[in-house]
Design a protein around this motif. Structure first.
Motif, PDB file in Angstrom:
ATOM      1  N   GLU A  57       0.830  -1.216   0.000  1.00 21.90           N
ATOM      2  CA  GLU A  57       0.000   0.000   0.000  1.00 21.90           C
ATOM      3  C   GLU A  57       0.858   1.257   0.000  1.00 21.90           C
ATOM      4  OE1 GLU A  57      -2.583  -0.509   3.335  1.00 21.90           O
ATOM      5  OE2 GLU A  57      -3.762  -2.098   2.358  1.00 21.90           O
ATOM      6  N   GLN A  58       2.006   1.202   0.660  1.00 20.71           N
ATOM      7  CA  GLN A  58       2.922   2.351   0.613  1.00 20.71           C
ATOM      8  C   GLN A  58       3.391   2.598  -0.816  1.00 20.71           C
ATOM      9  OE1 GLN A  58       6.119   2.694   3.553  1.00 20.71           O
ATOM     10  NE2 GLN A  58       5.114   1.111   4.773  1.00 20.71           N
ATOM     11  N   LEU A  59       3.735   1.522  -1.520  1.00 21.64           N
ATOM     12  CA  LEU A  59       4.180   1.655  -2.903  1.00 21.64           C
ATOM     13  C   LEU A  59       3.049   2.113  -3.814  1.00 21.64           C
ATOM     14  CD1 LEU A  59       6.340  -1.603  -3.150  1.00 21.64           C
ATOM     15  CD2 LEU A  59       7.214   0.743  -3.176  1.00 21.64           C
ATOM     16  N   GLU A  60       1.847   1.619  -3.556  1.00 17.19           N
ATOM     17  CA  GLU A  60       0.689   1.982  -4.388  1.00 17.19           C
ATOM     18  C   GLU A  60       0.302   3.449  -4.258  1.00 17.19           C
ATOM     19  OE1 GLU A  60      -1.703  -2.272  -4.736  1.00 17.19           O
ATOM     20  OE2 GLU A  60      -2.147  -0.935  -3.039  1.00 17.19           O
ATOM     21  N   ALA A  61       0.805   4.107  -3.225  1.00 18.61           N
ATOM     22  CA  ALA A  61       0.512   5.533  -3.047  1.00 18.61           C
ATOM     23  C   ALA A  61       1.158   6.390  -4.127  1.00 18.61           C
ATOM     24  CB  ALA A  61       0.971   5.996  -1.667  1.00 18.61           C
ATOM     25  N   PHE A  62       2.185   5.848  -4.799  1.00 20.81           N
ATOM     26  CA  PHE A  62       2.858   6.648  -5.831  1.00 20.81           C
ATOM     27  C   PHE A  62       3.173   5.862  -7.102  1.00 20.81           C
ATOM     28  CE2 PHE A  62       6.087   4.914  -2.980  1.00 20.81           C
ATOM     29  CZ  PHE A  62       7.001   4.346  -3.850  1.00 20.81           C
ATOM     30  N   ALA A  63       2.761   4.578  -7.175  1.00 24.87           N
ATOM     31  CA  ALA A  63       3.109   3.789  -8.356  1.00 24.87           C
ATOM     32  C   ALA A  63       2.133   2.634  -8.549  1.00 24.87           C
ATOM     33  CB  ALA A  63       4.526   3.235  -8.226  1.00 24.87           C
ATOM     34  N   GLU A  64       2.102   2.153  -9.772  1.00 25.51           N
ATOM     35  CA  GLU A  64       1.440   0.881 -10.045  1.00 25.51           C
ATOM     36  C   GLU A  64       2.377  -0.212  -9.534  1.00 25.51           C
ATOM     37  OE1 GLU A  64       0.408  -1.951 -13.910  1.00 25.51           O
ATOM     38  OE2 GLU A  64       0.838   0.186 -14.204  1.00 25.51           O
ATOM     39  N   VAL A  65       1.811  -1.236  -8.898  1.00 20.61           N
ATOM     40  CA  VAL A  65       2.640  -2.260  -8.278  1.00 20.61           C
ATOM     41  C   VAL A  65       2.258  -3.647  -8.792  1.00 20.61           C
ATOM     42  CG1 VAL A  65       3.432  -3.298  -6.110  1.00 20.61           C
ATOM     43  CG2 VAL A  65       2.837  -0.858  -6.183  1.00 20.61           C
ATOM     44  N   GLU A  66       3.257  -4.395  -9.234  1.00 22.73           N
ATOM     45  CA  GLU A  66       3.057  -5.788  -9.636  1.00 22.73           C
ATOM     46  C   GLU A  66       3.868  -6.662  -8.693  1.00 22.73           C
ATOM     47  OE1 GLU A  66       4.169  -8.769 -13.337  1.00 22.73           O
ATOM     48  OE2 GLU A  66       3.724  -6.659 -13.790  1.00 22.73           O
ATOM     49  N   GLN A  99      11.020  -2.191   4.587  1.00 22.77           N
ATOM     50  CA  GLN A  99      10.733  -0.757   4.688  1.00 22.77           C
ATOM     51  C   GLN A  99      11.837   0.076   4.050  1.00 22.77           C
ATOM     52  OE1 GLN A  99       7.744   0.787   6.145  1.00 22.77           O
ATOM     53  NE2 GLN A  99       8.669   2.249   4.725  1.00 22.77           N
ATOM     54  N   LEU A 100      13.084  -0.334   4.247  1.00 20.29           N
ATOM     55  CA  LEU A 100      14.196   0.401   3.657  1.00 20.29           C
ATOM     56  C   LEU A 100      14.147   0.331   2.133  1.00 20.29           C
ATOM     57  CD1 LEU A 100      16.716   2.073   4.004  1.00 20.29           C
ATOM     58  CD2 LEU A 100      18.000  -0.012   4.518  1.00 20.29           C
ATOM     59  N   CYS A 101      13.804  -0.832   1.599  1.00 20.23           N
ATOM     60  CA  CYS A 101      13.653  -0.954   0.140  1.00 20.23           C
ATOM     61  C   CYS A 101      12.543  -0.037  -0.374  1.00 20.23           C
ATOM     62  CB  CYS A 101      13.340  -2.403  -0.239  1.00 20.23           C
ATOM     63  SG  CYS A 101      14.735  -3.543  -0.088  1.00 20.23           S
ATOM     64  N   HIS A 159      19.723 -19.981   4.771  1.00 21.44           N
ATOM     65  CA  HIS A 159      19.995 -18.547   4.602  1.00 21.44           C
ATOM     66  C   HIS A 159      19.024 -17.701   5.432  1.00 21.44           C
ATOM     67  CE1 HIS A 159      22.043 -15.615   1.591  1.00 21.44           C
ATOM     68  NE2 HIS A 159      21.780 -14.996   2.739  1.00 21.44           N
ATOM     69  N   ILE A 160      19.061 -17.930   6.737  1.00 26.22           N
ATOM     70  CA  ILE A 160      18.131 -17.250   7.643  1.00 26.22           C
ATOM     71  C   ILE A 160      18.832 -16.257   8.561  1.00 26.22           C
ATOM     72  CG2 ILE A 160      16.380 -19.060   7.593  1.00 26.22           C
ATOM     73  CD1 ILE A 160      17.569 -20.132  10.247  1.00 26.22           C
ATOM     74  N   GLY A 161      20.003 -15.793   8.144  1.00 22.90           N
ATOM     75  CA  GLY A 161      20.770 -14.889   8.991  1.00 22.90           C
ATOM     76  C   GLY A 161      19.988 -13.693   9.482  1.00 22.90           C
ATOM     77  N   SER A 162      19.190 -13.083   8.632  1.00 23.98           N
ATOM     78  CA  SER A 162      18.434 -11.884   9.013  1.00 23.98           C
ATOM     79  C   SER A 162      16.973 -12.190   9.304  1.00 23.98           C
ATOM     80  CB  SER A 162      18.521 -10.839   7.893  1.00 23.98           C
ATOM     81  OG  SER A 162      17.936 -11.345   6.692  1.00 23.98           O
ATOM     82  N   ALA A 163      16.650 -13.472   9.466  1.00 25.27           N
ATOM     83  CA  ALA A 163      15.246 -13.877   9.541  1.00 25.27           C
ATOM     84  C   ALA A 163      14.633 -13.738  10.928  1.00 25.27           C
ATOM     85  CB  ALA A 163      15.078 -15.305   9.028  1.00 25.27           C
ATOM     86  N   SER A 164      14.444 -12.510  11.343  1.00 21.56           N
ATOM     87  CA  SER A 164      13.537 -12.229  12.457  1.00 21.56           C
ATOM     88  C   SER A 164      12.451 -11.313  11.894  1.00 21.56           C
ATOM     89  CB  SER A 164      14.265 -11.550  13.626  1.00 21.56           C
ATOM     90  OG  SER A 164      14.562 -10.200  13.333  1.00 21.56           O
ATOM     91  N   MET A 165      11.302 -11.323  12.503  1.00 25.08           N
ATOM     92  CA  MET A 165      10.183 -10.525  11.976  1.00 25.08           C
ATOM     93  C   MET A 165      10.534  -9.038  11.939  1.00 25.08           C
ATOM     94  SD  MET A 165       7.839 -12.606  11.057  1.00 25.08           S
ATOM     95  CE  MET A 165       6.449 -11.490  10.843  1.00 25.08           C
ATOM     96  N   ILE A 166      11.128  -8.555  13.035  1.00 25.73           N
ATOM     97  CA  ILE A 166      11.455  -7.132  13.099  1.00 25.73           C
ATOM     98  C   ILE A 166      12.452  -6.753  12.018  1.00 25.73           C
ATOM     99  CG2 ILE A 166      12.669  -5.391  14.489  1.00 25.73           C
ATOM    100  CD1 ILE A 166      11.348  -6.604  16.953  1.00 25.73           C
ATOM    101  N   THR A 167      13.499  -7.561  11.859  1.00 30.57           N
ATOM    102  CA  THR A 167      14.544  -7.220  10.895  1.00 30.57           C
ATOM    103  C   THR A 167      14.048  -7.314   9.460  1.00 30.57           C
ATOM    104  OG1 THR A 167      16.322  -7.821  12.390  1.00 30.57           O
ATOM    105  CG2 THR A 167      16.827  -7.885  10.043  1.00 30.57           C
ATOM    106  N   ARG A 168      13.295  -8.360   9.140  1.00 26.66           N
ATOM    107  CA  ARG A 168      12.783  -8.464   7.769  1.00 26.66           C
ATOM    108  C   ARG A 168      11.853  -7.287   7.446  1.00 26.66           C
ATOM    109  NH1 ARG A 168      13.942 -13.750   5.644  1.00 26.66           N
ATOM    110  NH2 ARG A 168      16.193 -13.817   5.980  1.00 26.66           N
ATOM    111  N   ASN A 169      11.054  -6.867   8.411  1.00 24.03           N
ATOM    112  CA  ASN A 169      10.192  -5.700   8.190  1.00 24.03           C
ATOM    113  C   ASN A 169      11.022  -4.443   7.952  1.00 24.03           C
ATOM    114  OD1 ASN A 169       7.777  -7.106   8.409  1.00 24.03           O
ATOM    115  ND2 ASN A 169       7.496  -6.631  10.581  1.00 24.03           N
ATOM    116  N   ARG A 170      12.111  -4.318   8.694  1.00 28.70           N
ATOM    117  CA  ARG A 170      12.981  -3.148   8.508  1.00 28.70           C
ATOM    118  C   ARG A 170      13.653  -3.176   7.143  1.00 28.70           C
ATOM    119  NH1 ARG A 170      15.750  -3.304  14.552  1.00 28.70           N
ATOM    120  NH2 ARG A 170      14.116  -2.130  15.635  1.00 28.70           N
ATOM    121  N   MET A 171      14.042  -4.343   6.690  1.00 25.08           N
ATOM    122  CA  MET A 171      14.668  -4.461   5.373  1.00 25.08           C
ATOM    123  C   MET A 171      13.693  -4.073   4.268  1.00 25.08           C
ATOM    124  SD  MET A 171      16.675  -8.069   6.019  1.00 25.08           S
ATOM    125  CE  MET A 171      17.434  -8.215   4.392  1.00 25.08           C
TER     126      MET A 171
END
Length: 321
Positions: free
Chosen positions: A16-25, A299-301, A285-297
């Motif tokens: 929804e954040q992306l849809e505020a300014f772009a078409e999203v696929e 969001q940064l993207c 490959h779960i080095g960054s696999a916590s809910m908080i961290t994946r959400n932060r990643m």
């Protein structure tokens, strides 16, 4: 209108954040990457793409994406991106540093301790009904306390890993292309040559990114220099390790065990010899696999894409290499 391709399923609030300014696929499969042909086709009119390490950004991608302005890579490493090519086309590439440092270091410690204390073997031993009595050396492992730990790659993750070792009273050595006096002063880490690291460490932990200098760094010669009871941990990149040499080292007792969060081919082929070894622990490959961290990643993207498509500088651009 701007168009964003998202190659993995992500939570609706980010879409929804992306849809505020772009078409999203969005490719709505959580655990499988967007097929290559689908990805290339989707890029024809895209101005941005949100990718993971599964997507290789090469000449074919660039040729398929004449309107592309930004590539947001949901990872710190970017060996999946031909950065000079991307920059030569005026496209901005971004990554997700810092937000996953602590979580990845935490996984590294977990993996190291799991291998050292043979946790996976012990759990399977119980599950198979083989636990009939106590024995003095039943599943005896290796102490981290007072051990010598060698870290290959003293970037942010390497430093975070070293900081966690202080509670175990370990002697930390490190090798890196750049010497970090702050790590030496604050963490008590000793800068050594690569050979010294190999020859003297009880545990060797690779946190290094993949570069031409680090590719196949852990090869047959390297494993031969390690202690026979050494444990090797890799939370960096799979191609830093010659896996055939690793298999041989484990089979011939040149090292005691390994723990891997990354491999050359991901997911691993089920016929890979490492999967049949009780002294090899492999996680997906779960080095960054916590809910908080994946959400932060994620969001940064999203933030990086928004900024670039609004003609602003992204938060974390990948610099020229």
């Amino acid at each position: 209108m701007e168009k964003v391709i998202v190659t993995r399923k992500i939570p609706q609030p980010f879409i929804e954040q992306l849809e505020a300014f772009a078409e999203v696929e969005v490719w709505n499969e959580s655990y499988t990457p967007m097929p290559r042909d689908k990805f290339l086709d989707s890029l024809k009119d895209a101005t941005a793409c949100f990718i993971t390490l599964s997507e290789k950004i090469d000449e074919a991608v660039i040729e398929s994406a004449p309107h592309l302005k930004v590539i947001a890579n949901m990872a710190v490493g970017f060996d999946n991106i031909d950065v000079p090519l991307v920059h030569s086309k005026g496209i901005i590439a971004t990554n997700t540093p810092e937000v996953l440092t602590e979580t990845t270091a935490e996984l590294g410690i977990t993996l190291l301790l799991s291998v050292a204390r043979r946790i996976v073997e012990a759990e399977q031993y119980v599950q198979r009904g083989e636990w009939q009595s106590w024995g003095p050396y039943l599943l005896a492992g290796k102490d981290l306390y007072n051990a010598k730990v060698g870290i290959f790659g003293m970037g942010d993750i390497g430093k975070a890993f070293a900081r966690r070792l202080k509670g175990f009273n370990t002697n930390v050595m490190y090798h890196n292309r750049t010497r970090y006096k702050d790590a030496e002063e604050k963490l008590g880490a000793l800068y050594v040559s690569f050979d010294t690291l190999l020859e003297n460490s009880d545990f060797i932990v690779c946190t290094a990114p993949l570069t031409e200098d680090t590719r196949d760094k852990f090869n047959e010669a390297a494993f031969k220099k390690m202690k026979n009871d050494a444990i090797f941990i890799n939370i960096g990149r799979g191609a830093v390790v010659d896996e055939q040499a690793l298999v041989k080292a484990l089979q011939e007792g040149e090292i005691a065990a390994c723990g891997l969060d990354v491999l050359r081919q991901e997911p691993i082929d089920m016929s890979h010899p490492l999967l049949s070894m009780s002294n090899a622990v492999i996680v997906p490959h779960i080095g960054s696999a916590s809910m908080i961290t994946r959400n932060r990643m994620i969001q940064l993207c999203v933030d990086n894409i928004r900024l670039v498509l609004n003609d602003k500088q992204p938060k974390t651009p990948i610099k020229a290499i």
